[in-house]
Design an enzyme around this catalytic site. Structure first.
Site, mmCIF file in Angstrom:
data_model
loop_
_atom_site.group_PDB
_atom_site.id
_atom_site.type_symbol
_atom_site.label_atom_id
_atom_site.label_comp_id
_atom_site.label_asym_id
_atom_site.label_seq_id
_atom_site.Cartn_x
_atom_site.Cartn_y
_atom_site.Cartn_z
ATOM 1 N N MET A 79 -13.569 -5.251 2.660
ATOM 2 C CA MET A 79 -13.795 -5.864 1.244
ATOM 3 C C MET A 79 -13.236 -7.155 1.632
ATOM 4 S SD MET A 79 -12.315 -2.841 -1.237
ATOM 5 C CE MET A 79 -11.552 -2.120 0.328
ATOM 6 N N HIS A 105 -13.985 0.276 5.549
ATOM 7 C CA HIS A 105 -14.821 -0.503 4.427
ATOM 8 C C HIS A 105 -14.222 -1.663 4.446
ATOM 9 C CE1 HIS A 105 -14.867 -0.261 -0.235
ATOM 10 N NE2 HIS A 105 -15.905 -1.280 0.250
ATOM 11 N N HIS A 146 -10.901 7.109 5.689
ATOM 12 C CA HIS A 146 -11.344 5.939 5.145
ATOM 13 C C HIS A 146 -10.170 4.871 5.031
ATOM 14 C CE1 HIS A 146 -14.213 3.977 2.492
ATOM 15 N NE2 HIS A 146 -13.028 3.364 1.769
ATOM 16 N N MET A 165 -8.450 -5.532 2.673
ATOM 17 C CA MET A 165 -8.760 -6.327 1.682
ATOM 18 C C MET A 165 -8.424 -7.667 1.972
ATOM 19 S SD MET A 165 -7.672 -3.958 -1.498
ATOM 20 C CE MET A 165 -8.174 -2.208 -1.596
ATOM 21 N N SER A 193 -8.817 8.258 1.675
ATOM 22 C CA SER A 193 -8.546 6.984 1.788
ATOM 23 C C SER A 193 -7.097 6.672 1.884
ATOM 24 C CB SER A 193 -8.913 6.179 0.489
ATOM 25 O OG SER A 193 -8.523 4.675 0.813
ATOM 26 N N ASP A 216 -9.356 0.916 4.041
ATOM 27 C CA ASP A 216 -9.586 -0.191 3.122
ATOM 28 C C ASP A 216 -8.966 -1.459 3.643
ATOM 29 O OD1 ASP A 216 -11.495 1.175 0.956
ATOM 30 O OD2 ASP A 216 -9.656 2.370 0.700
ATOM 31 N N ASP A 256 -17.119 5.827 -3.631
ATOM 32 C CA ASP A 256 -15.627 5.381 -3.380
ATOM 33 C C ASP A 256 -15.270 5.013 -4.675
ATOM 34 O OD1 ASP A 256 -13.457 4.601 -2.361
ATOM 35 O OD2 ASP A 256 -14.352 2.893 -1.170
ATOM 36 N N MET A 315 -19.816 1.742 -4.528
ATOM 37 C CA MET A 315 -18.638 1.613 -5.396
ATOM 38 C C MET A 315 -18.404 2.157 -6.867
ATOM 39 S SD MET A 315 -16.342 0.523 -3.300
ATOM 40 C CE MET A 315 -15.107 0.738 -4.229
HETATM 41 C C1 DX5 Z 1 -10.697 0.830 -3.721
HETATM 42 C C2 DX5 Z 1 -10.879 1.176 -2.352
HETATM 43 C C3 DX5 Z 1 -10.881 2.864 -2.328
HETATM 44 C C4 DX5 Z 1 -9.796 3.445 -2.847
HETATM 45 C C5 DX5 Z 1 -10.131 4.740 -3.630
HETATM 46 O O1 DX5 Z 1 -11.278 -0.682 -3.637
HETATM 47 O O2 DX5 Z 1 -12.220 0.928 -1.913
HETATM 48 O O3 DX5 Z 1 -11.134 3.357 -0.938
HETATM 49 O O4 DX5 Z 1 -8.824 3.642 -2.014
HETATM 50 O O5 DX5 Z 1 -9.071 5.130 -4.470
HETATM 51 P P1 DX5 Z 1 -9.046 6.373 -5.343
HETATM 52 O O6 DX5 Z 1 -9.572 7.576 -4.836
HETATM 53 O O7 DX5 Z 1 -7.748 6.215 -5.836
HETATM 54 O O8 DX5 Z 1 -9.868 5.769 -6.713
HETATM 55 ZN ZN ZN Z 2 -12.893 2.159 0.156
#
Ligand code: DX5
Ligand code: ZN
Length: 215
Positions: A67, A65, A32, A36, A7, A34, A174, A136
């Site tokens: 969110m 991903h 990956h 948000m 990630s 993310d 994840d 998740m």
């Molecule tokens: C959290 C993200 C993850 C995050 C995971 O909302 O979707 O992808 O980067 O981080 P770790 O591996 O540190 O839990």
């Molecule tokens: Zn993620």
């Protein structure tokens, strides 16, 4: 062998090209990414310009991903930014079937993510259409959180549902993934592991990726 998707959220954003190249050179399979929006989750990350910048250097598929609420508004934009696999949240999509078809119509693989409280049986009528389910194992929004143990049971339940339905969907997990949780997740039926802080917080991220790959 598991698919490993480091990630980028835990990368050094001031040295993003260096970290992207580290992943290129490593045994990782995907990037990956993310996204948000500060609405679906209580945090903001980054958007199209950063994804495009990563894509210019990335030599592996981009596992994006989302969110965010109303992901339908941006499906074509994420395709243009370089997404290969686009995952939306079950909890953010009122017309999930339509959203999945729209992602596929853009030529991307389609994934659905479930928050920790959302049961896997809710996917029964959409599982045949999915390329991936992202479970998740923390509440989405931040890296570095504690792994939620119930995820092992959810992973086995989802494995069973996928095998019985004949769907080709991959199971990706994840949040809070490390060598210990990763090993148990693969035993429970996971296909792909996301790891952020465990990779980028380690002394030798490339070596840590190899260790995850060997699980
Ligand atoms: C959290 C993200 C993850 C995050 C995971 O909302 O979707 O992808 O980067 O981080 P770790 O591996 O540190 O839990
Ligand atoms: Zn993620």
């Amino acid at each position: 062998m598991a698919i490993i998707s480091p990630s980028i959220l835990s990368a050094d954003f001031a040295n993003l090209q260096r970290d992207v190249e580290m992943i290129n050179d490593s045994k990782a399979d995907w990037f990956h990414i993310d996204v948000m929006d500060g609405v679906f989750v209580p945090n903001l990350s980054f958007g199209m310009p950063v994804i495009k910048a990563i894509k210019r250097h990335a030599k592996k598929p981009m596992d994006v991903h989302l969110m965010i609420v109303n992901p339908d508004r941006y499906i074509a934009d994420f395709k243009n930014a370089g997404a290969d696999l686009l995952t939306v949240h079950y909890e953010a999509c009122t017309h999930l079937h339509r959203t999945i078809q729209a992602i596929k119509a853009e030529g991307m693989k389609a994934g659905v993510s479930l928050n920790p409280h959302t049961p896997v049986h809710l996917l029964k009528d959409i599982i045949a259409d999915l390329d991936l389910v992202l479970l998740m194992s923390v509440n989405p929004g931040f890296g570095g959180q504690k792994f939620i143990e119930q995820t092992y049971t959810k992973t086995s339940e989802l494995r069973k549902m996928i095998d019985e339905s004949g769907s080709n969907a991959l199971i990706e997990i994840d949040g809070g993934v490390n060598l210990a949780t990763g090993k148990k997740l693969l035993k429970s039926g996971a296909d792909a592991l996301v790891a952020g802080s465990f990779v980028f917080g380690s002394e030798d991220p490339e070596k840590t990726i190899s260790e995850l790959k060997k699980l």
